[in-house]
Design a protein around this motif. Sequence first.
Motif, PDB file in Angstrom:
ATOM      1  N   ALA A  14       0.817  -1.203   0.000  1.00 49.01           N
ATOM      2  CA  ALA A  14       0.000   0.000   0.000  1.00 49.01           C
ATOM      3  C   ALA A  14       0.858   1.263   0.000  1.00 49.01           C
ATOM      4  O   ALA A  14       0.350   2.350  -0.222  1.00 49.01           O
ATOM      5  N   GLY A  15       2.189   1.104   0.199  1.00 48.82           N
ATOM      6  CA  GLY A  15       3.063   2.276   0.217  1.00 48.82           C
ATOM      7  C   GLY A  15       2.777   3.161   1.405  1.00 48.82           C
ATOM      8  O   GLY A  15       2.724   4.374   1.293  1.00 48.82           O
ATOM      9  N   GLY A  16       2.568   2.565   2.540  1.00 52.52           N
ATOM     10  CA  GLY A  16       2.201   3.292   3.754  1.00 52.52           C
ATOM     11  C   GLY A  16       3.393   3.966   4.388  1.00 52.52           C
ATOM     12  O   GLY A  16       4.282   4.454   3.699  1.00 52.52           O
ATOM     13  N   ASP A  17       3.397   3.999   5.693  1.00 51.07           N
ATOM     14  CA  ASP A  17       4.468   4.709   6.382  1.00 51.07           C
ATOM     15  C   ASP A  17       5.036   3.847   7.497  1.00 51.07           C
ATOM     16  O   ASP A  17       5.386   4.329   8.551  1.00 51.07           O
ATOM     17  N   ASP A  18       5.129   2.531   7.245  1.00 47.87           N
ATOM     18  CA  ASP A  18       5.555   1.628   8.320  1.00 47.87           C
ATOM     19  C   ASP A  18       7.026   1.782   8.679  1.00 47.87           C
ATOM     20  O   ASP A  18       7.471   1.230   9.673  1.00 47.87           O
ATOM     21  N   LEU A  19       7.787   2.536   7.884  1.00 48.17           N
ATOM     22  CA  LEU A  19       9.182   2.805   8.246  1.00 48.17           C
ATOM     23  C   LEU A  19       9.389   4.276   8.613  1.00 48.17           C
ATOM     24  O   LEU A  19      10.528   4.752   8.675  1.00 48.17           O
ATOM     25  N   ALA A  20       8.306   4.988   8.839  1.00 45.42           N
ATOM     26  CA  ALA A  20       8.408   6.407   9.228  1.00 45.42           C
ATOM     27  C   ALA A  20       9.215   6.530  10.520  1.00 45.42           C
ATOM     28  O   ALA A  20       9.080   5.706  11.424  1.00 45.42           O
ATOM     29  N   GLY A  21      10.072   7.524  10.563  1.00 43.68           N
ATOM     30  CA  GLY A  21      10.885   7.749  11.752  1.00 43.68           C
ATOM     31  C   GLY A  21      12.156   6.920  11.786  1.00 43.68           C
ATOM     32  O   GLY A  21      12.970   7.067  12.687  1.00 43.68           O
ATOM     33  N   ARG A  22      12.340   6.048  10.798  1.00 47.15           N
ATOM     34  CA  ARG A  22      13.559   5.229  10.729  1.00 47.15           C
ATOM     35  C   ARG A  22      14.515   5.828   9.719  1.00 47.15           C
ATOM     36  O   ARG A  22      14.121   6.220   8.623  1.00 47.15           O
ATOM     37  N   ARG A  23      15.781   5.845  10.071  1.00 47.47           N
ATOM     38  CA  ARG A  23      16.793   6.323   9.134  1.00 47.47           C
ATOM     39  C   ARG A  23      17.510   5.109   8.548  1.00 47.47           C
ATOM     40  O   ARG A  23      18.069   4.288   9.287  1.00 47.47           O
ATOM     41  N   LEU A  24      17.470   5.000   7.236  1.00 43.86           N
ATOM     42  CA  LEU A  24      18.092   3.874   6.535  1.00 43.86           C
ATOM     43  C   LEU A  24      19.234   4.387   5.674  1.00 43.86           C
ATOM     44  O   LEU A  24      19.062   5.283   4.849  1.00 43.86           O
ATOM     45  N   LEU A  25      20.397   3.834   5.914  1.00 44.47           N
ATOM     46  CA  LEU A  25      21.594   4.173   5.134  1.00 44.47           C
ATOM     47  C   LEU A  25      21.913   2.971   4.254  1.00 44.47           C
ATOM     48  O   LEU A  25      21.943   1.831   4.735  1.00 44.47           O
ATOM     49  N   ILE A  26      22.117   3.223   2.968  1.00 45.79           N
ATOM     50  CA  ILE A  26      22.349   2.111   2.046  1.00 45.79           C
ATOM     51  C   ILE A  26      23.448   2.471   1.057  1.00 45.79           C
ATOM     52  O   ILE A  26      23.550   3.621   0.620  1.00 45.79           O
ATOM     53  N   SER A  27      24.278   1.488   0.739  1.00 43.91           N
ATOM     54  CA  SER A  27      25.250   1.664  -0.341  1.00 43.91           C
ATOM     55  C   SER A  27      24.742   0.891  -1.548  1.00 43.91           C
ATOM     56  O   SER A  27      24.057  -0.131  -1.398  1.00 43.91           O
ATOM     57  N   ALA A  28      25.070   1.393  -2.739  1.00 43.30           N
ATOM     58  CA  ALA A  28      24.558   0.760  -3.955  1.00 43.30           C
ATOM     59  C   ALA A  28      25.542   0.938  -5.103  1.00 43.30           C
ATOM     60  O   ALA A  28      26.326   1.885  -5.119  1.00 43.30           O
ATOM     61  N   GLY A  29      25.476   0.014  -6.035  1.00 38.99           N
ATOM     62  CA  GLY A  29      26.286   0.134  -7.250  1.00 38.99           C
ATOM     63  C   GLY A  29      27.696  -0.398  -7.083  1.00 38.99           C
ATOM     64  O   GLY A  29      28.060  -0.941  -6.034  1.00 38.99           O
ATOM     65  N   PRO A  30      28.499  -0.253  -8.125  1.00 39.50           N
ATOM     66  CA  PRO A  30      29.896  -0.707  -8.074  1.00 39.50           C
ATOM     67  C   PRO A  30      30.792   0.389  -7.516  1.00 39.50           C
ATOM     68  O   PRO A  30      30.302   1.475  -7.174  1.00 39.50           O
ATOM     69  N   THR A  31      32.052   0.120  -7.352  1.00 42.18           N
ATOM     70  CA  THR A  31      33.043   1.197  -7.223  1.00 42.18           C
ATOM     71  C   THR A  31      34.037   1.044  -8.356  1.00 42.18           C
ATOM     72  O   THR A  31      34.231  -0.058  -8.884  1.00 42.18           O
ATOM     73  N   PHE A  32      34.616   2.155  -8.753  1.00 44.41           N
ATOM     74  CA  PHE A  32      35.646   2.170  -9.795  1.00 44.41           C
ATOM     75  C   PHE A  32      36.960   2.606  -9.155  1.00 44.41           C
ATOM     76  O   PHE A  32      37.003   3.622  -8.458  1.00 44.41           O
ATOM     77  N   GLU A  33      37.995   1.843  -9.430  1.00 43.80           N
ATOM     78  CA  GLU A  33      39.315   2.139  -8.867  1.00 43.80           C
ATOM     79  C   GLU A  33      40.236   2.567 -10.002  1.00 43.80           C
ATOM     80  O   GLU A  33      40.575   1.778 -10.879  1.00 43.80           O
ATOM     81  N   ASP A  34      40.632   3.831  -9.974  1.00 37.97           N
ATOM     82  CA  ASP A  34      41.379   4.386 -11.104  1.00 37.97           C
ATOM     83  C   ASP A  34      42.812   3.875 -11.176  1.00 37.97           C
ATOM     84  O   ASP A  34      43.496   3.742 -10.161  1.00 37.97           O
ATOM     85  N   LEU A  35      43.231   3.594 -12.420  1.00 38.43           N
ATOM     86  CA  LEU A  35      44.622   3.240 -12.698  1.00 38.43           C
ATOM     87  C   LEU A  35      45.388   4.439 -13.214  1.00 38.43           C
ATOM     88  O   LEU A  35      46.569   4.609 -12.940  1.00 38.43           O
ATOM     89  N   ASP A  36      44.727   5.230 -14.022  1.00 43.02           N
ATOM     90  CA  ASP A  36      45.305   6.441 -14.605  1.00 43.02           C
ATOM     91  C   ASP A  36      44.125   7.330 -15.007  1.00 43.02           C
ATOM     92  O   ASP A  36      42.975   6.977 -14.724  1.00 43.02           O
ATOM     93  N   PRO A  37      44.339   8.473 -15.638  1.00 42.30           N
ATOM     94  CA  PRO A  37      43.197   9.373 -15.910  1.00 42.30           C
ATOM     95  C   PRO A  37      42.137   8.791 -16.848  1.00 42.30           C
ATOM     96  O   PRO A  37      41.030   9.327 -16.913  1.00 42.30           O
ATOM     97  N   VAL A  38      42.432   7.701 -17.559  1.00 43.15           N
ATOM     98  CA  VAL A  38      41.455   7.179 -18.518  1.00 43.15           C
ATOM     99  C   VAL A  38      41.024   5.736 -18.239  1.00 43.15           C
ATOM    100  O   VAL A  38      40.163   5.220 -18.946  1.00 43.15           O
ATOM    101  N   ARG A  39      41.618   5.085 -17.236  1.00 43.70           N
ATOM    102  CA  ARG A  39      41.302   3.668 -17.010  1.00 43.70           C
ATOM    103  C   ARG A  39      41.003   3.390 -15.537  1.00 43.70           C
ATOM    104  O   ARG A  39      41.531   4.056 -14.652  1.00 43.70           O
ATOM    105  N   PHE A  40      40.188   2.361 -15.356  1.00 43.86           N
ATOM    106  CA  PHE A  40      39.842   1.981 -13.989  1.00 43.86           C
ATOM    107  C   PHE A  40      39.589   0.484 -13.929  1.00 43.86           C
ATOM    108  O   PHE A  40      39.386  -0.168 -14.957  1.00 43.86           O
TER     109      PHE A  40
END
Length: 225
Positions: free
Chosen positions: A5-31
């Motif tokens: 129903a898209g209610g508010d059952d998590l109201a008042g809760r703070r959720l921290l999330i990480s998402a996606g990849p990380t890129f580690e640079d080798l030089d200005p054009v490669r990772f």
Amino acid sequence: DESLAGGDDLAGRRLLISAGPTFEDLDPVRFIGNRSSGKMGFAIAAAAARRGADVVMVAGPVHLATPPGVRRIDVRSAAQMRDAVLGALPADIYIGAAAVADYTPRTVSAEKIKKTREGGGETLTVELVRTHDVLAEVAAHALRPRVVLGFAAETNDVERYARDKLVRKGLDMIAANQVGRAGCGFESDDNALTVIDATTAHALGPAAKTALADALLDLVKARLR
Ligand code: CTP
Ligand code: CA
């Protein structure tokens, strides 16, 4: 069903999330990167915001729209992701959905690495050093969130490796998924998860990542009480 129903059952809760990849640079054009699409993490962030949570998402380099109501912090490398995540504490819930690089080049070349460099350039050796484990650091932090949930991307022995990570990193829960299998995982819109805690295992899916997100948040919510 309040989550649908898209209610508010998590109201008042703070959720921290990480998402996606990380890129580690080798030089200005490669990772060095990985195949995470970010879709699972973005779907969880979207679902949590829809359910009234105060959502902060630290996102690696992906071209996905920020879900409504989500505060997004964009980062590139594992080191930047660590700084952003630890800097965003405290939170009630941490979900580590990012595929954080385990290794990063020891040095980043300021100039483009050339084939015609000293030594001939027939082979190239790059020395990599371990990154910090963001998830383990959050779980051991003085400001530890009440619920810390990790992901485990495995190609084989999924449950055994996931349970090992649960214990080793001091997590409350871990969502294991098999990667490198057609139709599920990194680039797909669908996924199947086994959500494991100290005593139980819940199979979720195969289903759309959006549906899995709500089912996962239901399990997280049950642990907040
Ligand atoms: N993780 C993290 N920081 C890292 C590496 C991983 O926060 N430097 C988190 C991921 O966000 C995920 C969990 O740890 O929630 C598990 O990631 P995974 O790659 O499956 O496990 P690793 O512990 O890195 O072990 P390995 O890659 O050797 O299987
Ligand atoms: Ca890893």
